[in-house]
Write a protein that holds these residues in place. Structure first.
Motif, short mmCIF file in Angstrom:
data_model
loop_
_atom_site.label_atom_id
_atom_site.label_comp_id
_atom_site.label_asym_id
_atom_site.label_seq_id
_atom_site.Cartn_x
_atom_site.Cartn_y
_atom_site.Cartn_z
N ASP A 46 8.02 -4.20 -24.39
CA ASP A 46 8.19 -5.31 -25.34
C ASP A 46 7.40 -6.54 -24.91
N CYS A 47 7.36 -6.80 -23.60
CA CYS A 47 6.69 -8.01 -23.07
C CYS A 47 5.18 -7.96 -23.27
N VAL A 48 4.63 -6.77 -23.48
CA VAL A 48 3.18 -6.64 -23.62
C VAL A 48 2.80 -5.99 -24.95
N GLY A 70 3.02 -9.33 -18.95
CA GLY A 70 3.37 -10.26 -20.02
C GLY A 70 3.49 -11.69 -19.50
N ASP A 71 4.10 -12.54 -20.32
CA ASP A 71 4.24 -13.95 -19.98
C ASP A 71 5.44 -14.23 -19.08
N GLY A 72 6.30 -13.24 -18.89
CA GLY A 72 7.53 -13.47 -18.15
C GLY A 72 8.57 -14.10 -19.06
N MET A 147 5.17 -15.84 -10.40
CA MET A 147 4.44 -14.59 -10.61
C MET A 147 4.03 -14.47 -12.08
N ASN A 148 3.08 -13.60 -12.34
CA ASN A 148 2.71 -13.26 -13.72
C ASN A 148 3.58 -12.10 -14.16
N GLY A 149 4.04 -12.14 -15.39
CA GLY A 149 4.81 -11.05 -15.94
C GLY A 149 6.20 -10.95 -15.36
N SER A 150 6.72 -9.74 -15.34
CA SER A 150 8.07 -9.46 -14.84
C SER A 150 8.02 -8.21 -13.98
#
Length: 192
Positions: A46-48, A70-72, A147-150
């Motif tokens: 979902d995040c990407v 993703g954006d986190g 950090m970038n993303g999760s």
């Protein structure tokens, strides 16, 4: 509680303990390891925007790392049921932030260690006795270098490894089958 945790070169320092306000008995429907991985991989996808090339799933140091580019998301989404970025987005899977918390409870029920990180925070779920109930709490850690993303780090056990090694059997996005009509996000697939 550990004072400092280092992950991928980032040092996270303990900040607080947080009461998620869910008991161990909440929705105790015997979820399996498949449900845990389904939730964490679905959240990463979902995040990407369902781009599997932006989700890395690796086995490292006796744990599975599920990382998205993703954006986190802000810590508040991890803290409360109903706090989510998905409410008005029909292209995503969840919308109440409940599945994420249920996966954490399932990990605790099955004695599977798990940690989650995004932006500048890291949470380690645990149970705390409160008024005669086992309640989900987080030890919350923060870092000065976001950090970038999760990232989800989940202990490697046989059932988790089985799902990870066979993602194509569980997620259409990882399927080797060509759909009969449509695409990976919206299609009709043949029965095997």
């Amino acid at each position: 509680m550990i004072n400092d945790i280092t992950i991928n070169g980032l040092v996270y320092k303990w900040q607080e303990e947080f009461d998620v306000n869910l008991t161990l008995a909440y929705e105790n429907n015997s979820s399996s390891e498949w449900h845990i991985i389904r939730e964490f991989v679905s959240n990463a996808l979902d995040c990407v925007n369902m781009d599997i090339d932006k989700v890395q799933i690796t086995n490292y140091n006796k744990s599975i790392h599920i990382k998205d580019d993703g954006d986190g998301y802000p810590l508040v989404y991890a803290k409360r049921i109903g706090a989510t970025s998905k409410k008005d987005d029909s292209s995503t899977i969840g919308m109440f932030g409940e599945g994420f918390k249920m996966s954490l409870l399932t990990c605790i029920r099955k004695n599977i260690k798990v940690m989650l990180a995004s932006m500048d925070w890291l949470i380690v779920p645990k149970l705390v006795e409160s008024e005669g109930h086992q309640v989900l709490f987080y030890d919350i850690y923060c870092t000065g270098q976001p950090m970038n993303g999760s990232l989800v780090i989940i202990e490697t056990i046989e059932a988790i490894t089985e799902v990870i090694n066979n993602l194509h059997d569980y997620f259409l996005h990882y399927s080797k089958e060509q759909c009969l009509s449509g695409n990976q996000s919206n299609g009709i697939y043949p029965l095997n």
